[in-house]
Scaffold this motif. Sequence first.
Motif, short mmCIF file in Angstrom:
data_model
loop_
_atom_site.label_atom_id
_atom_site.label_comp_id
_atom_site.label_asym_id
_atom_site.label_seq_id
_atom_site.Cartn_x
_atom_site.Cartn_y
_atom_site.Cartn_z
N UNK A 43 -41.91 72.76 -15.66
CA UNK A 43 -43.04 73.63 -15.34
C UNK A 43 -44.21 73.38 -16.30
N UNK A 44 -43.90 73.17 -17.56
CA UNK A 44 -44.97 72.87 -18.52
C UNK A 44 -45.61 71.52 -18.20
N UNK A 45 -44.77 70.57 -17.76
CA UNK A 45 -45.33 69.28 -17.35
C UNK A 45 -46.27 69.45 -16.17
N UNK A 46 -45.89 70.38 -15.27
CA UNK A 46 -46.77 70.66 -14.14
C UNK A 46 -48.12 71.21 -14.58
N UNK A 47 -48.11 72.06 -15.60
CA UNK A 47 -49.39 72.60 -16.12
C UNK A 47 -50.21 71.47 -16.73
N UNK A 79 -54.89 67.99 -16.41
CA UNK A 79 -55.55 66.68 -16.35
C UNK A 79 -56.31 66.52 -15.04
N UNK A 80 -55.71 67.04 -13.94
CA UNK A 80 -56.39 66.94 -12.65
C UNK A 80 -57.66 67.78 -12.63
N UNK A 81 -57.61 68.97 -13.27
CA UNK A 81 -58.80 69.83 -13.33
C UNK A 81 -59.89 69.16 -14.15
N UNK A 82 -59.53 68.55 -15.26
CA UNK A 82 -60.54 67.88 -16.09
C UNK A 82 -61.21 66.76 -15.32
N UNK A 83 -60.39 65.97 -14.58
CA UNK A 83 -60.97 64.88 -13.79
C UNK A 83 -61.84 65.40 -12.67
N UNK A 108 -60.49 74.55 -6.65
CA UNK A 108 -59.14 74.33 -6.12
C UNK A 108 -58.19 73.86 -7.21
N UNK A 109 -58.65 72.94 -8.09
CA UNK A 109 -57.82 72.46 -9.18
C UNK A 109 -57.53 73.56 -10.19
N UNK A 110 -58.53 74.41 -10.43
CA UNK A 110 -58.34 75.51 -11.37
C UNK A 110 -57.32 76.53 -10.84
N UNK A 111 -57.36 76.80 -9.54
CA UNK A 111 -56.40 77.73 -8.93
C UNK A 111 -54.98 77.18 -9.01
N UNK A 160 -53.82 75.15 -11.31
CA UNK A 160 -53.38 75.25 -12.70
C UNK A 160 -52.92 76.67 -13.01
N UNK A 161 -53.66 77.67 -12.53
CA UNK A 161 -53.27 79.06 -12.76
C UNK A 161 -51.92 79.37 -12.11
N UNK A 162 -51.69 78.83 -10.91
CA UNK A 162 -50.42 79.06 -10.23
C UNK A 162 -49.26 78.46 -11.03
N UNK A 163 -49.46 77.28 -11.59
CA UNK A 163 -48.42 76.64 -12.37
C UNK A 163 -48.21 77.32 -13.71
N UNK A 164 -49.25 77.90 -14.28
CA UNK A 164 -49.09 78.68 -15.51
C UNK A 164 -48.22 79.91 -15.25
N UNK A 165 -48.36 80.47 -14.06
CA UNK A 165 -47.49 81.59 -13.69
C UNK A 165 -46.03 81.13 -13.65
N UNK A 166 -45.80 79.95 -13.11
CA UNK A 166 -44.44 79.41 -13.07
C UNK A 166 -43.88 79.20 -14.47
#
Length: 563
Positions: free
Chosen positions: A248-252, A257-261, A278-281, A283-289
Amino acid sequence: MRSLYGLNFSALLMICLVSHAHAADATLKPGDLKETPNPVRLFIDQWSSYPPLPGGFTLEFIRTADEETAAVTLREAVLIALDNNPTITVDRLEPFRTAEETIGEKSIFDPTLALEFNKDFDIDPKGTRTSGFSTSLQRIRNNNYNLSLKKLLRTGAQMDISFQNNRLISSFPTQVLKPQYRPHLGFSVAQPLLRDFGWGLTTIFVRIAENREEISLFDYQARLAQTIQRITEAYWGVIFAKDNLKVQRKGVELAGALLKGAEARVRAGVLPPVAATEAQAEKARREESVITAENEFEIARTNLRLSLNFNPQNTFMPRKIEPAESPSILPFPVEKVGVMENALTRRPEILSANRKVQNQALQVRYTENQLLPRLDVKAGAGLTGLAGELKPGESNPFTGSYGSAIDRLGSGNFYDYSVGVVLQFPLGNAQARSKFATARIELEQAKARQRDLISQITLEVEKASGDVGANFKRIQATRLAREMAEENLRGQEKRFEVGLVTLKDVIDFQSKALDAQGSELRATIDYNNSVSRLMLAGGTLLEHYNIRVEGAKKESDPWWAKF
């Protein structure tokens, strides 16, 4: 982090009593609970106030915790739990309790020795017939010193040996020996010939208690194996939760990295602003995970920590545990026929059910005997002696001291005997017939439960065998799926760089790659748990850890209990 060392990989798990609650608590050793208090202390305690009864913990103790961490293998974790897990400690006591019940049943053959002394003195107005009627006072002094021994014989006979001693002084004009000594030695026996007759019948409840003792030992073995299985699953559960948290941390990280790009491309005008949103959303979903995975990891660690209860510092919270072993991905050979044979001949649940059927059969035999009428032969014999100090002006051949009375008793000149038969037959005998029918019903119920248990264990073996094979195949399939998902993700990332796919496509392929990693982790843990469950179903889990369970040490019967 501190690693455990010096642990023996094989364990002889004796039935012993261990307390791990407090530093102040003394460790109990086998046999400690059989020790009785000193009689002097018992006498003193009954006149003194009892100390406060043990209760809960103080707030100071509840706030204590062992903050060190022990890195242990699965085998070490199991051995630690054998000594410290509260559930195992509770179950370990049950065979001790049933062993004491067996001793209690055998105690019916213990002889009972009774010592009796009584002294009475009466002054009563009595009517006497000398010259006409007149009233006078009658004085009686009686001293009795009696000794008796009673015992139930294994044939069902009740034996009674008594030695009675009477010393009498009265104002009776007819008493010429004052004081008068009258010792009597008697023997009596009552032997049943129908109901309650026979060596096998008098010991039937002892045999039932011995079977119950074995049942409790088999039940303990079953619960011990089940507890080890739960500890195994808790151990692998920590590893899964830890590795899942990494995923899950790897997913974040990937989402970051995708958001930065995406933000850089939005600033360059290559992507619309909605792409960054869309990329920011995502990332937030994965932070929840990650938050959920962190919580699950802490719960799994606490579960393992409390299950092992490794507490060398005697704190409220035991030492933290860190698994030091990776789950196996090697194939486990499954020989279904052999596993099934082991299960149906060695599973403690099966052995326990067999003893329960035997006990019900013994109950049927006992209630069947109670249908008979009671026919008892009774016999008795005794010797009597007499002596005393002669009243002035009287003559009597039995003058002498108490010793003379004993001599006359030993001469055998004065004796008595009796022989008789007692027949009792309850009309209708409804109670005995009802108990006999109840025992037969309970026997059939025990047999039905035995057959049902065999069906359940057969199903457990079939399912466990199938799970081992299926979960091993899942490891191969999920590994391939994870490799393909990672390869597809790398391809999509390259295509995204040249504008051939959208940001949404990359997010989807990242999610698929993360899910594939999680599925592989789950398949690996499920495979290791299924291997353990197969050994549990086949009755070889304790043997796998070199654990042998032995009951309480058998005590030899005293000589008087053998007849």
